[in-house]
Design a protein around this motif. Structure first.
Motif, PDB file in Angstrom:
ATOM      1  N   SER A  35      73.237   9.337  47.318  1.00 41.52           N
ATOM      2  CA  SER A  35      74.612   9.432  46.800  1.00 41.52           C
ATOM      3  C   SER A  35      75.459   8.241  47.243  1.00 41.52           C
ATOM      4  CB  SER A  35      75.272  10.727  47.269  1.00 41.52           C
ATOM      5  OG  SER A  35      74.591  11.834  46.760  1.00 41.52           O
ATOM      6  N   GLU A  36      75.306   7.832  48.486  1.00 39.67           N
ATOM      7  CA  GLU A  36      76.046   6.660  48.984  1.00 39.67           C
ATOM      8  C   GLU A  36      75.597   5.402  48.252  1.00 39.67           C
ATOM      9  OE1 GLU A  36      76.863   7.961  53.622  1.00 39.67           O
ATOM     10  OE2 GLU A  36      74.964   6.992  53.100  1.00 39.67           O
ATOM     11  N   LEU A  37      74.296   5.298  47.986  1.00 42.81           N
ATOM     12  CA  LEU A  37      73.781   4.133  47.268  1.00 42.81           C
ATOM     13  C   LEU A  37      74.295   4.103  45.836  1.00 42.81           C
ATOM     14  CD1 LEU A  37      70.073   4.115  48.503  1.00 42.81           C
ATOM     15  CD2 LEU A  37      71.915   2.568  49.212  1.00 42.81           C
ATOM     16  N   ALA A  38      74.467   5.283  45.231  1.00 41.29           N
ATOM     17  CA  ALA A  38      74.903   5.375  43.839  1.00 41.29           C
ATOM     18  C   ALA A  38      76.395   5.099  43.663  1.00 41.29           C
ATOM     19  CB  ALA A  38      74.568   6.750  43.290  1.00 41.29           C
ATOM     20  N   ALA A  39      77.180   5.279  44.717  1.00 44.18           N
ATOM     21  CA  ALA A  39      78.647   5.202  44.618  1.00 44.18           C
ATOM     22  C   ALA A  39      79.171   3.933  43.933  1.00 44.18           C
ATOM     23  CB  ALA A  39      79.273   5.373  45.994  1.00 44.18           C
ATOM     24  N   PRO A  40      78.696   2.734  44.271  1.00 44.24           N
ATOM     25  CA  PRO A  40      79.304   1.549  43.655  1.00 44.24           C
ATOM     26  C   PRO A  40      78.875   1.277  42.205  1.00 44.24           C
ATOM     27  CG  PRO A  40      77.714   0.898  45.339  1.00 44.24           C
ATOM     28  CD  PRO A  40      77.783   2.383  45.341  1.00 44.24           C
ATOM     29  N   PHE A  41      77.937   2.049  41.690  1.00 47.99           N
ATOM     30  CA  PHE A  41      77.411   1.788  40.352  1.00 47.99           C
ATOM     31  C   PHE A  41      77.986   2.755  39.326  1.00 47.99           C
ATOM     32  CE2 PHE A  41      74.080   0.566  43.382  1.00 47.99           C
ATOM     33  CZ  PHE A  41      73.983  -0.791  43.081  1.00 47.99           C
ATOM     34  N   GLU A  42      78.042   2.303  38.094  1.00 45.02           N
ATOM     35  CA  GLU A  42      78.487   3.159  37.001  1.00 45.02           C
ATOM     36  C   GLU A  42      77.328   3.985  36.457  1.00 45.02           C
ATOM     37  OE1 GLU A  42      80.653   0.985  34.060  1.00 45.02           O
ATOM     38  OE2 GLU A  42      81.992   0.094  35.538  1.00 45.02           O
ATOM     39  N   SER A  43      76.129   3.747  36.947  1.00 48.45           N
ATOM     40  CA  SER A  43      74.946   4.487  36.505  1.00 48.45           C
ATOM     41  C   SER A  43      75.014   5.929  36.970  1.00 48.45           C
ATOM     42  CB  SER A  43      73.680   3.851  37.102  1.00 48.45           C
ATOM     43  OG  SER A  43      73.591   2.502  36.772  1.00 48.45           O
ATOM     44  N   THR A  44      74.225   6.765  36.318  1.00 49.59           N
ATOM     45  CA  THR A  44      74.142   8.167  36.738  1.00 49.59           C
ATOM     46  C   THR A  44      73.347   8.263  38.036  1.00 49.59           C
ATOM     47  OG1 THR A  44      72.093   8.567  35.533  1.00 49.59           O
ATOM     48  CG2 THR A  44      74.168   8.947  34.328  1.00 49.59           C
ATOM     49  N   LEU A  45      73.501   9.362  38.718  1.00 45.95           N
ATOM     50  CA  LEU A  45      72.732   9.596  39.939  1.00 45.95           C
ATOM     51  C   LEU A  45      71.239   9.610  39.621  1.00 45.95           C
ATOM     52  CD1 LEU A  45      72.842  10.127  42.963  1.00 45.95           C
ATOM     53  CD2 LEU A  45      73.014  12.569  42.456  1.00 45.95           C
ATOM     54  N   ALA A  46      70.878  10.170  38.474  1.00 47.10           N
ATOM     55  CA  ALA A  46      69.466  10.210  38.060  1.00 47.10           C
ATOM     56  C   ALA A  46      68.890   8.797  37.896  1.00 47.10           C
ATOM     57  CB  ALA A  46      69.311  10.994  36.763  1.00 47.10           C
ATOM     58  N   ALA A  47      69.687   7.891  37.357  1.00 48.96           N
ATOM     59  CA  ALA A  47      69.224   6.503  37.195  1.00 48.96           C
ATOM     60  C   ALA A  47      69.013   5.846  38.556  1.00 48.96           C
ATOM     61  CB  ALA A  47      70.227   5.705  36.370  1.00 48.96           C
ATOM     62  N   ILE A  48      69.912   6.094  39.489  1.00 52.11           N
ATOM     63  CA  ILE A  48      69.771   5.526  40.830  1.00 52.11           C
ATOM     64  C   ILE A  48      68.550   6.121  41.519  1.00 52.11           C
ATOM     65  CG2 ILE A  48      70.859   5.266  43.103  1.00 52.11           C
ATOM     66  CD1 ILE A  48      72.076   3.523  40.824  1.00 52.11           C
ATOM     67  N   VAL A  49      68.290   7.398  41.315  1.00 48.09           N
ATOM     68  CA  VAL A  49      67.097   8.034  41.885  1.00 48.09           C
ATOM     69  C   VAL A  49      65.843   7.337  41.369  1.00 48.09           C
ATOM     70  CG1 VAL A  49      65.702  10.156  41.867  1.00 48.09           C
ATOM     71  CG2 VAL A  49      68.146  10.268  42.361  1.00 48.09           C
ATOM     72  N   GLN A  50      65.829   6.974  40.090  1.00 47.77           N
ATOM     73  CA  GLN A  50      64.671   6.255  39.545  1.00 47.77           C
ATOM     74  C   GLN A  50      64.515   4.889  40.205  1.00 47.77           C
ATOM     75  OE1 GLN A  50      65.383   6.316  35.297  1.00 47.77           O
ATOM     76  NE2 GLN A  50      64.090   8.139  35.054  1.00 47.77           N
ATOM     77  N   HIS A  51      65.614   4.203  40.421  1.00 46.67           N
ATOM     78  CA  HIS A  51      65.552   2.907  41.118  1.00 46.67           C
ATOM     79  C   HIS A  51      65.015   3.097  42.539  1.00 46.67           C
ATOM     80  CE1 HIS A  51      67.320   0.310  38.119  1.00 46.67           C
ATOM     81  NE2 HIS A  51      68.380   1.089  38.000  1.00 46.67           N
ATOM     82  N   VAL A  52      65.481   4.134  43.204  1.00 51.46           N
ATOM     83  CA  VAL A  52      65.014   4.430  44.566  1.00 51.46           C
ATOM     84  C   VAL A  52      63.512   4.702  44.553  1.00 51.46           C
ATOM     85  CG1 VAL A  52      65.129   6.145  46.426  1.00 51.46           C
ATOM     86  CG2 VAL A  52      67.239   5.165  45.488  1.00 51.46           C
ATOM     87  N   GLN A  53      63.030   5.418  43.543  1.00 54.61           N
ATOM     88  CA  GLN A  53      61.596   5.708  43.446  1.00 54.61           C
ATOM     89  C   GLN A  53      60.782   4.434  43.272  1.00 54.61           C
ATOM     90  OE1 GLN A  53      61.647   8.555  40.248  1.00 54.61           O
ATOM     91  NE2 GLN A  53      61.741  10.305  41.654  1.00 54.61           N
ATOM     92  N   VAL A  54      61.267   3.501  42.455  1.00 54.24           N
ATOM     93  CA  VAL A  54      60.569   2.219  42.271  1.00 54.24           C
ATOM     94  C   VAL A  54      60.532   1.463  43.597  1.00 54.24           C
ATOM     95  CG1 VAL A  54      60.665  -0.041  41.131  1.00 54.24           C
ATOM     96  CG2 VAL A  54      61.077   2.040  39.802  1.00 54.24           C
ATOM     97  N   LEU A  55      61.657   1.442  44.297  1.00 55.17           N
ATOM     98  CA  LEU A  55      61.716   0.751  45.591  1.00 55.17           C
ATOM     99  C   LEU A  55      60.790   1.410  46.609  1.00 55.17           C
ATOM    100  CD1 LEU A  55      65.554   0.098  45.727  1.00 55.17           C
ATOM    101  CD2 LEU A  55      63.761  -1.652  45.595  1.00 55.17           C
ATOM    102  N   GLU A  56      60.719   2.722  46.586  1.00 61.38           N
ATOM    103  CA  GLU A  56      59.850   3.435  47.518  1.00 61.38           C
ATOM    104  C   GLU A  56      58.380   3.195  47.183  1.00 61.38           C
ATOM    105  OE1 GLU A  56      59.772   7.694  49.806  1.00 61.38           O
ATOM    106  OE2 GLU A  56      60.443   7.689  47.729  1.00 61.38           O
ATOM    107  N   THR A  57      58.027   3.209  45.906  1.00 55.26           N
ATOM    108  CA  THR A  57      56.647   2.948  45.474  1.00 55.26           C
ATOM    109  C   THR A  57      56.214   1.543  45.876  1.00 55.26           C
ATOM    110  OG1 THR A  57      56.865   4.466  43.619  1.00 55.26           O
ATOM    111  CG2 THR A  57      55.117   2.836  43.470  1.00 55.26           C
ATOM    112  N   SER A  58      57.142   0.608  45.815  1.00 59.41           N
ATOM    113  CA  SER A  58      56.813  -0.774  46.198  1.00 59.41           C
ATOM    114  C   SER A  58      56.651  -0.930  47.703  1.00 59.41           C
ATOM    115  CB  SER A  58      57.913  -1.725  45.713  1.00 59.41           C
ATOM    116  OG  SER A  58      59.077  -1.597  46.522  1.00 59.41           O
ATOM    117  N   GLY A  59      57.157   0.035  48.455  1.00 56.95           N
ATOM    118  CA  GLY A  59      57.096  -0.037  49.909  1.00 56.95           C
ATOM    119  C   GLY A  59      58.310  -0.698  50.532  1.00 56.95           C
ATOM    120  N   LEU A  60      59.259  -1.147  49.704  1.00 62.17           N
ATOM    121  CA  LEU A  60      60.439  -1.828  50.241  1.00 62.17           C
ATOM    122  C   LEU A  60      61.367  -0.889  51.001  1.00 62.17           C
ATOM    123  CD1 LEU A  60      61.242  -4.256  47.325  1.00 62.17           C
ATOM    124  CD2 LEU A  60      60.655  -4.895  49.665  1.00 62.17           C
TER     125      LEU A  60
END
Length: 123
Positions: A35-60
């Motif tokens: 939620s804190e990561l999503a705050a500055p973006f106009e994207s939905t929380l679901a979209a930010i969750v998808q970005h987080v999943q990509v970052l987690e899959t990459s190991g970053l």
């Protein structure tokens, strides 16, 4: 080697998106909830969750869920892996450019100094 390449591919794919780079930039200041990561973006929380999943899959990043809150933190090991790969390439190219510069310089010193003729105009 192939597994290392695959891991780097996932890392650089994750970093290819500006939103994910912004998330990584935010996490360099410390852990944060989705939620804190999503705050500055106009994207939905679901979209930010998808970005987080990509970052987690990459190991970053690594995430941890406590109750209903998912906290994200940066993985220094994955960032170091990408940085190491980039540093190796930078050293390789700097060496090549240094050698090229030495060749050009030695050619310039060896060449006789002559006046260049003015180019002719074609009519």
């Amino acid at each position: 080697m192939l597994e290392r390449s695959s891991q780097l591919d996932r890392i650089f794919h994750a970093l290819s998106d500006p939103t994910r780079r912004a998330v990584i930039d935010r996490l360099t200041r410390g852990p944060a909830s989705v939620s804190e990561l999503a705050a500055p973006f106009e994207s939905t929380l679901a979209a930010i969750v998808q970005h987080v999943q990509v970052l987690e899959t990459s190991g970053l990043i690594a995430t941890e869920k406590v109750g209903r809150t998912r906290t994200c933190r940066i993985s220094a090991q994955a960032v170091a892996r990408a940085e190491r790969w980039l540093s190796e390439r930078r050293e390789l190219w700097e060496g090549r450019f240094d050698r090229l510069g030495a060749i050009v310089e030695s050619d310039c010193q060896a060449a006789p100094k002559t006046r260049r003729a003015k180019p002719r105009r074609v009519r």
